[in-house]
Design a protein around this motif. Structure first.
Motif, short mmCIF file in Angstrom:
data_model
loop_
_atom_site.label_atom_id
_atom_site.label_comp_id
_atom_site.label_asym_id
_atom_site.label_seq_id
_atom_site.Cartn_x
_atom_site.Cartn_y
_atom_site.Cartn_z
N PRO A 294 4.74 11.22 14.23
CA PRO A 294 5.01 10.21 13.20
C PRO A 294 3.74 9.86 12.44
N GLY A 295 3.89 9.67 11.15
CA GLY A 295 2.75 9.30 10.31
C GLY A 295 2.01 10.47 9.70
N ARG B 100 8.09 14.76 -9.74
CA ARG B 100 8.34 15.96 -8.94
C ARG B 100 7.11 16.39 -8.16
N THR B 101 5.98 16.40 -8.81
CA THR B 101 4.74 16.82 -8.15
C THR B 101 3.65 15.77 -8.33
N GLN B 102 4.06 14.54 -8.49
CA GLN B 102 3.11 13.46 -8.77
C GLN B 102 2.20 13.18 -7.58
N GLN B 103 0.91 13.25 -7.81
CA GLN B 103 -0.08 13.05 -6.76
C GLN B 103 -0.62 11.63 -6.82
N SER B 104 0.20 10.67 -6.50
CA SER B 104 -0.18 9.27 -6.48
C SER B 104 0.01 8.73 -5.08
N GLY B 105 -1.11 8.44 -4.40
CA GLY B 105 -1.02 7.91 -3.05
C GLY B 105 -0.24 6.61 -2.99
N VAL C 105 -1.19 11.89 1.34
CA VAL C 105 -2.07 10.93 0.66
C VAL C 105 -3.50 11.45 0.65
N ASN C 106 -3.95 11.97 1.77
CA ASN C 106 -5.33 12.48 1.85
C ASN C 106 -5.57 13.67 0.92
N TYR D 224 7.74 6.40 0.78
CA TYR D 224 7.78 6.48 2.25
C TYR D 224 8.39 5.20 2.83
N GLN D 225 7.96 4.06 2.32
CA GLN D 225 8.48 2.79 2.83
C GLN D 225 9.96 2.64 2.52
N MET D 226 10.40 3.16 1.38
CA MET D 226 11.82 3.13 1.05
C MET D 226 12.61 3.93 2.09
N GLY D 227 12.05 5.04 2.54
CA GLY D 227 12.70 5.82 3.59
C GLY D 227 12.77 5.05 4.90
#
Length: 288
Positions: A41-42, A240-245, A49-50, A252-255
């Motif tokens: 997990p995580g 679609r491929t947005q690289q925004s942490g 993000v990294n 992720y929180q919505m999931g």
């Protein structure tokens, strides 16, 4: 990056010790679902993000140097082997069956692969093939086939898993209920750049028809009590491929929130008592 919704759901399932007998993943769902089997997990959120500031991972640099939007060697081998380690040993010891879906670019047909231990180079290549977006990926050659993203030919492989004997399935979607897919606006690009693979052009031209029929089937199966659907309440706020942490963390929180809602409604408990074999279908496909 809608697959971060799936990551949130899977992490809650791991934290609550929700067990399944099998998983079938499509596109990024194939890459992310294996972390459930390896009990990490995580990890999905962390490495995505990294990697937002890592030029070797995804973007124009690997597209120009390798022909792939996502750098094949770095993303599927260097990253899990050296940077954010994928727990191969735990995966190898697991009894969970793991399946992925790809698309044969010469026929347009889905290719289903049961990935069995040990995790090796070809294992990771199957994950890459399942998530290799058309137009920005070179087909992956495996077992004599040329393969790209499985979401083109079988976006939500519920019938495939039911035919294997999985009687009740948790289906993780990355679009809200009520969503209807339209024909992709990228068809001119497919016709221009995929001439070598006419089957891909045809399957993408009809993909919205296939996808909407699958949504109708999901609704029928949910009403009959044979599946549990976990989906976002609203459209996910990420490209679609947005690289925004920051946006990755929101999705992720919505999931996580959707999974916790299902847990509060005792959905997971009811699932585990209904079936003899329970499967999880992790779906994610980026092209609109």
């Amino acid at each position: 990056m809608r697959g971060l919704f799936t990551a949130g759901v899977l992490d809650v399932m791991m934290e609550r010790d929700i067990k399944v007998d099998g998983i079938v993943g499509v596109s990024a769902g194939a890459c992310f679902g294996c972390n459930y089997v390896s009990k990490q997990p995580g990890r999905i959120l962390r490495y995505n993000v990294n990697m937002t500031k890592e030029p070797r991972y995804m973007g124009l640099r690997p597209l120009l140097s390798t022909g792939n939007l996502m750098n094949p060697e770095f993303a599927y081998h260097t990253l899990p082997d050296e940077i954010d380690i994928f727990d191969k040993e735990t995966f190898n010891k697991s009894s969970v069956e793991y399946h992925v879906v790809c698309t044969d670019v010469l026929t347009g047909e889905p290719v289903y692969k049961h990935l069995t231990p040990p995790v090796d180079y070809d294992f990771m290549e199957w994950l890459r093939a399942s998530s290799a977006l058309p137009l920005v990926s070179i087909p992956v050659e495996l077992e004599g086939r040329l393969l790209l993203d499985g979401g083109m030919s079988d976006s939500i492989p519920l019938k495939y898993f039911q035919n294997l004997g999985y009687e009740h399935n948790i289906v993780i979607l990355t679009q809200p209920k009520g969503f209807t897919k339209k024909r992709t606006k990228l068809m001119p690009l497919f016709r221009a750049f995929m001439k070598k693979y006419p089957a891909v052009i045809e399957v993408m031209n009809r993909r919205h028809i296939m996808y909407n029929a699958q949504l109708e089937y999901l609704a029928q199966e949910e009403k009959a009590g044979r599946i549990t659907i976990i989906a976002p309440d609203d459209t996910l706020p990420i490209g679609r491929t947005q690289q925004s942490g920051k946006r990755m963390k929101i999705v992720y929180q919505m999931g996580r929130d959707a999974a916790m809602k299902a847990a509060r409604q005792a959905v997971f408990n009811s699932v585990s008592t209904i079936n003899n074999q329970m499967g999880t279908i992790t779906y994610y496909f980026q092209l609109k």
